[in-house]
Design an enzyme around this catalytic site. Structure first.
Site, PDB file in Angstrom:
ATOM      1  N   ASP A 170      -1.304 -14.629  -6.546  1.00  0.00           N
ATOM      2  CA  ASP A 170      -1.779 -13.326  -6.078  1.00  0.00           C
ATOM      3  C   ASP A 170      -1.026 -12.984  -4.789  1.00  0.00           C
ATOM      4  O   ASP A 170      -0.312 -13.817  -4.234  1.00  0.00           O
ATOM      5  CB  ASP A 170      -3.281 -13.412  -5.827  1.00  0.00           C
ATOM      6  CG  ASP A 170      -3.957 -12.045  -5.730  1.00  0.00           C
ATOM      7  OD1 ASP A 170      -3.270 -11.019  -5.892  1.00  0.00           O
ATOM      8  OD2 ASP A 170      -5.178 -12.016  -5.503  1.00  0.00           O
ATOM      9  N   ASP A 189      -6.154  -4.510  -8.474  1.00  0.00           N
ATOM     10  CA  ASP A 189      -7.493  -4.254  -7.951  1.00  0.00           C
ATOM     11  C   ASP A 189      -8.045  -2.913  -8.417  1.00  0.00           C
ATOM     12  O   ASP A 189      -8.115  -1.943  -7.651  1.00  0.00           O
ATOM     13  CB  ASP A 189      -7.461  -4.308  -6.424  1.00  0.00           C
ATOM     14  CG  ASP A 189      -7.041  -5.682  -5.915  1.00  0.00           C
ATOM     15  OD1 ASP A 189      -7.120  -6.642  -6.698  1.00  0.00           O
ATOM     16  OD2 ASP A 189      -6.649  -5.785  -4.745  1.00  0.00           O
ATOM     17  N   GLU A 198       3.476  -9.647  -3.461  1.00  0.00           N
ATOM     18  CA  GLU A 198       4.350  -8.467  -3.434  1.00  0.00           C
ATOM     19  C   GLU A 198       5.526  -8.566  -2.434  1.00  0.00           C
ATOM     20  O   GLU A 198       6.565  -7.953  -2.743  1.00  0.00           O
ATOM     21  CB  GLU A 198       3.509  -7.212  -3.123  1.00  0.00           C
ATOM     22  CG  GLU A 198       2.537  -6.830  -4.185  1.00  0.00           C
ATOM     23  CD  GLU A 198       1.322  -7.749  -4.261  1.00  0.00           C
ATOM     24  OE1 GLU A 198       0.799  -7.959  -5.363  1.00  0.00           O
ATOM     25  OE2 GLU A 198       0.923  -8.279  -3.199  1.00  0.00           O
TER      26      GLU A 198
END
Length: 910
Positions: free
Chosen positions: A501, A577, A504
Site C-alpha cells: 500500500d 480508497d 505511489e
C-alpha cells in the site's frame, strides 16, 4: 526540553496536515493551469510545430532520421528511430542527439518492455523512393509512413488507403531540450509551500495522436470516470481539465473526475464500428496530462483531416518519446499486441481469486480467531484474512506487535489447516528509528532515495519520519527481495502473502502528498522522471521476494495500490480508497474494465466501500456485484463500524452468503479465464463491445460487463430498485443464470429485480464449468467434481473450455495441466484435449470427474444419454439448476455421467 517541545509542535502541525489530506481536497492537488508544462503545451496552436525529417536512412535494421526546425536550422536536432516488430507493432523513439553532449541522459524507463520483445523486431531493408515521405511495411496490409515536411508519422491500411493512427498530424509536437542553467534562469516551480528546483529546466514533451474510424477511445487509467473517455477540450465541453496520469494517494476520491489516482498506464485504445480497434502506448513514467479533443476543437486550423476520427493530445513533464502503435484490428488483437510489449498478466494462485476478508484492522489474534470461526459457523467460505498496519510493532514492517499477535506462526497455521491464507501489509516507507534493523541497514548501505541535496530523503508517513528504498536500483531490489525470507521476516510462514500500500509513493508532508520531483534516484534520475513507476519497481521487488522465499516453486500473491504498465506481471491491484455509496459502486465497473483493457486483469474494488458505513442494501448489492470482480475482497476503514457478513441481520447474511457461494461455484470458470488472460492478454472481465465489436449499442455501456465470453453481468446501482433495464447484445438468446429463463438478444429488457440477486445471464452457445459443493475454502474444493452448464443456441449447439492445474506452482509452464474443450453439436457432447500432445494426464494426473450436466434450451423429449467409450446409458431427468438454492427451477439434467475431466469421451443425448 526544548527539543521535545519542538517535536510536539511538529507533530501537531503534521496531524493538522494529515487531517486535511485524508479526504479529497481540490486545493491539495495541482490542476493544469498550476502545472506549467501542461499550461504551456495547451497554449500551443495547431500547426505551430516546424519540425522536418532529414537524413532518413536504414541503420541496423531500423529507420532513422533527424528532426530539425525548419525555421531555425541551427537548433539542435532530435534523433528519430522507427522499428517494426512482429504482429504489426511499430515502435517510435525520439530523443536528444547524444553526440551533442546534453547536460544529462534523459530517462528511458527500464524493465517494463519484456525481455523477449526486442527479438520480435523485423529488420528493414529498404525505403520507398519518395522524396516527400518514407514508408515501411508493418504487415501484409499495413504500412508506416514518415512524412518529411512537415514531420508526421501515420499508419495506413494499404488496400483501402485509409489511415489507422497518426502522430503530429496537427503539428503540435514540442520537445524541450535540457539546458545548462545560466545566471538569468529562474527554473524553480512553486506549489503551495513546496519548491521544485528543476536543475535542468523545462524538459517536457507534447504531441497529438489521432485515431481514425473511431467512435470512442478508452484506457489511460487510473481514474474514476466513465469507460469511454469524454472530451476534455473543444466546443460544448463541460470541463476543461485533461486526464491526469500522476500516481497520488487520494483519500475519498471523487466518483466522476479526470484527476489522477494511484496508478498510471499511458495506453489508449480506440474502437469503431467500421474498422475495429487500434492502440497507442507511450512508455514514460513522468507526470502526463492527456486531452481528448472534441470535434471542432481545431476549427481555426488550416490542416484538413478526415472528420471521422478522434484526436488526442499527450503532454509529459520529462522523459523521451518511446511510443508503440498497435494496429489491431480487433480489440483482442490490440490487447495481444500491447501485452506482447509489457507482458501478459501473471497466472494467480487459485486461492487468490476466491473471497478475501479484510479491514483496517483486525485487532489481535483473538479477533482473527473469532472472525475465522464465524465464517465456519455460518458456512460462508473464504480464503484469505488480511492484517493492516496495526499488526506491526510501531508501524515497522516485517515485525509483529507481540502483545497483540504473540504467536503469528500458530495463527497462520490454524488458517492453513483449513486451506486458508493470511496477507500482511508491507509499505515502502521505512521508519527512521536507529533501533530498527531495516532502517539501520538501509541507511548504512545508502539504499534510500535522496533529496535534492543528496541526503537520505526524509518524509512523513504512517510511522512518522520515514525514508524510502530506491527500488529503481537493481541492487536495492535484490536487497528487498531477501527481506521476505523466513529468517528475515520472522513470524512469516509459507501461507503468508503480501500487500503493498502507499507505494505511489505517499508522503504526507510532501507536495501533493507525494515525493518532491527533484528527489534523486539511482543514476542521478530525478523523481519527476520515474514517479509513476516507483510503485511498479516496489511491487516487482516484493513479488520477486515471495518468489525467492518459495525457491521459485509457488506463484507469489502481492496486492499493490500503485501501478504502471507492466504491473500485471507481478500481481493484483485494487481501486483504492473508495466510499460506501451508490455512485462508487457504479463507478467501480468502468474502473475495473479500464484496468483490464490496459493489461491489469486482476483487479477489483473494496466491497462495501472503504470509507463510511454502507446500509445493508448497498452492502448486499456490492457483494452481488463484487462476486464477479476478478479480485474479490471486502475492506473497510478503521473508523467504520464492523461489517462482517453476519452483522446485518439473518436475511442479509443469507444474501451475502449466496453471493459468495456463486463466486465459489464459478471458480473453475474464473480460473480458466485467468489462464486465458495469462496466455493472450485478454482480460477476465470485458466491456460488452469486446465480445460484440460491431454492436454500437455496447460502445458506451459501462453498467454491464462480460465475464469472459459467456456471462453478462448487470449491476444494480440505485437504492430500492424494482426494475432494471438490461441490454442483451447479439442475435443469440441469453439464459438467466439464476432461473434459466430465456431472453432474446439485441433487445433492451425491463426486468423485475429482487433482493436475491443482480441480473446475470449466460450466453446461448456457451458451456461453463462449475463446482457446486461448498467447502470452507477453495483449497478444500480441489478434488470436488464438476458441473457443466450447457446453454444451447438456436442451432442446438454450444462450446466452452475448462483449464485445471495444481492451483499454486509453476508446473503448468512445463505442460502440467488439463485443458479441455467441450463441444455440443447434433445432440452429442464431446470432450477434446487442448493440452500438449505429450499428454497432460502424465504431467498432471487427475481423478476429477463430472457429476452433473445441465442442458438449457434443449428440445424436450430426450430421456437417455449414451456415454462412450464406456457404452454406458444414463437417464435424463429434471433436476435443479442450482443444488443448494431454494426454489431452484428444474432443468434437464444428466446426473452422474461418471466421466473423468482429463479423458476424451462423448455423451449422446437420445
Amino acid at each position: 526540553m526544548r527539543k521535545e517541545t519542538l517535536r510536539l509542535i511538529f507533530l501537531l502541525l503534521i496531524s493538522t496536515h494529515l487531517h486535511s489530506v485524508l479526504s479529497w481536497k481540490k486545493e491539495e492537488f495541482r490542476n493544469c493551469d498550476q502545472t506549467p508544462f501542461c499550461k504551456r503545451a495547451r497554449s500551443r496552436a495547431p500547426g505551430s510545430s516546424t519540425l522536418t525529417a532529414t537524413d532518413v536512412s536504414i541503420s541496423d535494421g531500423d529507420l532513422t532520421a533527424k528532426l530539425t526546425h525548419k525555421d531555425d536550422p541551427h537548433s539542435k536536432p532530435l534523433i528519430l528511430t522507427l522499428s517494426v516488430h512482429q504482429d504489426g507493432i511499430l515502435r517510435l523513439i525520439i530523443d536528444e542527439d547524444h553526440s551533442l553532449s546534453p547536460p544529462k541522459k534523459r530517462f528511458q524507463v527500464p524493465d517494463v518492455v519484456v525481455s523477449q520483445f526486442p527479438a520480435t523486431k523485423l529488420h528493414l531493408s529498404r525505403l520507398t523512393p519518395d522524396p516527400l515521405s518514407s514508408s515501411v511495411y508493418l504487415s501484409d496490409s499495413h504500412s508506416a509512413v514518415l512524412r518529411h515536411d512537415p514531420f508526421e508519422l501515420f499508419i495506413r491500411h494499404d488496400p483501402s488507403g485509409h489511415r489507422v493512427l497518426s502522430l503530429n498530424s496537427h503539428a503540435l509536437f514540442d520537445f524541450e531540450l535540457l539546458r545548462e542553467k545560466s545566471e538569468d534562469d529562474d527554473w524553480e516551480e512553486r506549489f503551495r509551500s513546496h519548491t521544485d528546483r528543476r536543475p535542468y529546466g523545462p524538459q517536457s514533451i507534447s504531441f497529438d495522436v489521432s485515431f481514425y474510424s473511431a467512435d470512442f477511445v478508452y484506457g489511460i487509467p487510473e481514474r474514476a470516470s466513465s469507460l469511454a473517455l469524454k472530451p476534455t477540450r473543444g466546443p460544448n465541453v463541460d470541463h476543461s481539465e485533461p486526464y491526469r496520469l500522476f500516481n497520488l494517494d487520494v483519500f475519498e476520491y471523487l466518483h466522476d473526475s479526470p484527476f489522477g489516482l494511484y496508478g498510471s498506464i499511458p495506453f489508449m485504445l480506440s474502437h469503431g464500428s467500421t474498422r475495429g480497434s487500434s492502440g497507442f502506448f507511450w512508455l514514460n513514467a513522468a507526470e502526463m496530462q492527456i486531452d481528448v479533443l472534441a470535434p471542432g476543437w481545431d476549427a481555426d486550423s488550416s490542416i484538413a483531416l478526415p472528420s471521422h476520427r478522434i484526436d488526442t493530445f499527450w503532454m509529459a513533464e520529462a522523459g523521451v518519446v518511446d511510443a508503440f502503435f498497435f494496429i489491431g484490428p480487433s480489440p483482442k488483437d490490440v490487447l495481444r499486441q500491447y501485452t506482447a510489449v509489457t507482458g501478459t498478466p501473471s497466472m494467480p494462485q487459485l486461492f487468490s481469486i476466491a473471497y478475501h476478508q479484510c479491514r483496517w484492522n483486525y485487532r489481535d489474534e483473538e479477533d482473527v480467531d473469532h472472525v475465522d470461526s464465524m465464517f465456519d459457523e455460518l458456512d460462508i467460505p473464504y480464503d484469505v484474512l488480511w492484517l493492516d498496519i496495526e499488526h506491526t510493532d510501531g508501524k515497522k514492517y516485517f515485525t509483529w506487535d507481540r502483545t497483540l499477535f504473540p504467536h503469528p506462526e500458530d495463527m497462520q497455521s490454524k488458517l492453513a489447516d483449513k486451506g486458508r491464507h493470511m496477507v500482511t501489509i508491507v509499505d515502502p516507507h521505512i521508519k527512521r528509528d536507529d533501533n530498527f534493523h531495516l532502517h539501520k541497514e538501509a541507511s548504512q548501505k545508502g539504499y534510500y532515495v535522496k533529496d535534492s541535496s543528496g541526503n537520505d530523503f526524509d518524509g512523513w508517513c504512517w510511522p512518522g519520519s520515514s525514508s524510502y528504498p530506491d527500488t529503481l536500483n537493481p541492487e536495492i531490489r535484490s536487497w528487498w527481495v531477501d527481506k521476505f525470507s523466513y529468517s528475515n521476516y520472522v513470524g512469516s510462514t509459507p501461507s503468508l502473502y503480501i500487500w503493498n500500500d502507499m507505494n505511489e509513493p505517499s508522503v504526507f508532508n510532501g507536495p501533493e502528498v507525494t515525493m518532491p520531483r527533484d528527489a534523486l534516484h539511482y543514476g542521478g534520475v530525478e523523481h519527476r522522471e520515474l514517479h509513476n513507476a516507483y510503485g511498479y519497481y516496489f511491487h516487482m521487488a516484493t513479488a520477486n521476494g515471495l518468489l525467492k522465499r518459495g525457491e521459485g516453486k509457488d506463484r507469489p500473491f502481492v496486492l499493490s495500490r500503485a501501478l504502471f504498465a507492466g504491473s500485471q506481471r507481478y500481481g493484483a491491484i485494487w481501486t483504492g480508497d473508495n466510499t460506501a455509496d451508490w455512485d462508487h459502486l457504479r463507478v467501480s465497473i468502468p474502473m475495473v474494465l479500464t484496468l483490464g483493457l490496459t493489461g491489469m486483469s486482476f483487479s477489483g474494488a473494496d466491497v462495501g466501500g472503504f470509507f463510511g458505513n454502507p446500509e445493508p442494501e448497498l452492502l448486499v448489492r456490492w457483494y452481488q456485484l463484487g462476486a464477479y470482480y476478478p479480485f474479490f475482497r471486502a475492506h473497510a476503514h478503521h473508523d467504520t463500524k464492523r461489517r462482517e457478513p453476519w452483522l446485518f441481520g439473518e436475511r442479509n447474511t443469507e444474501l451475502i452468503k449466496e453471493a459468495i457461494h456463486v463466486r465459489y461455484a464459478l471458480l473453475p470458470y474464473f480460473y480458466t479465464l485467468f489462464r486465458e488472460a495469462n496466455s493472450t492478454g485478454v482480460p477476465v472481465v470485458r466491456p460488452l463491445w469486446m465480445e460484440f465489436p460491431s454492436d454500437e449499442a455496447t460502445f458506451s455501456n459501462d453498467e454491464a460487463f462480460m465475464v469472459g465470453s459467456s456471462l453478462l453481468v448487470q449491476g444494480i446501482y440505485t437504492e430500492r430498485a424494482k426494475h432494471a433495464s438490461v441490454y442483451l447484445p447479439g442475435e443469440q438468446s441469453w439464459y438467466d443464470l439464476r432461473t434459466g429463463a430465456v431472453y432474446k438478444g439485441g433487445v433492451t429488457h425491463k426486468l423485475e429485480v429482487t433482493e436475491e440477486s443482480i441480473p446475470v445471464f449466460q450466453r446461448a452457445g456457451t458451456i461453463i464449468a462449475r463446482k457446486d459443493r461448498f467447502r470452507r475454502s477453495s483449497t478444500q474444493m480441489a478434488n470436488d467434481p464438476y458441473t457443466l452448464v450447457i446453454a444451447l443456441n438456436s442451432s442446438q449447439s454450444a462450446e466452452g473450455e475448462l483449464y485445471i492445474d495444481d492451483g499454486s506452482s509453476f508446473n503448468f509452464l512445463q505442460g502440467a495441466y488439463i485443458h479441455r474443450r467441450f463441444i455440443f453439436s447434433n445432440g452429442k457432447l464431446t470432450s477434446i484435449n487442448l493440452a500438449p500432445a505429450s499428454g497432460s494426464n502424465e504431467r498432471y494426473p487427475s481423478d476429477a470427474f463430472i457429476e452433473r450436466i445441465i442442458l438449457l434450451g434443449h428440445a424436450p423429449g430426450s430421456k437417455n444419454a449414451l456415454i462412450e467409450p464406456s457404452n454406458q446409458k444414463v437417464d435424463i431427468e429434471h433436476g435443479p439448476l442450482w443444488v443448494l438454492r431454494a426454489r431452484a427451477p428444474a432443468v434437464m439434467t444428466i446426473r452422474k455421467p461418471s466421466v473423468r475431466v482429463a479423458e476424451d469421451w462423448t455423451i449422446t443425448v437420445t
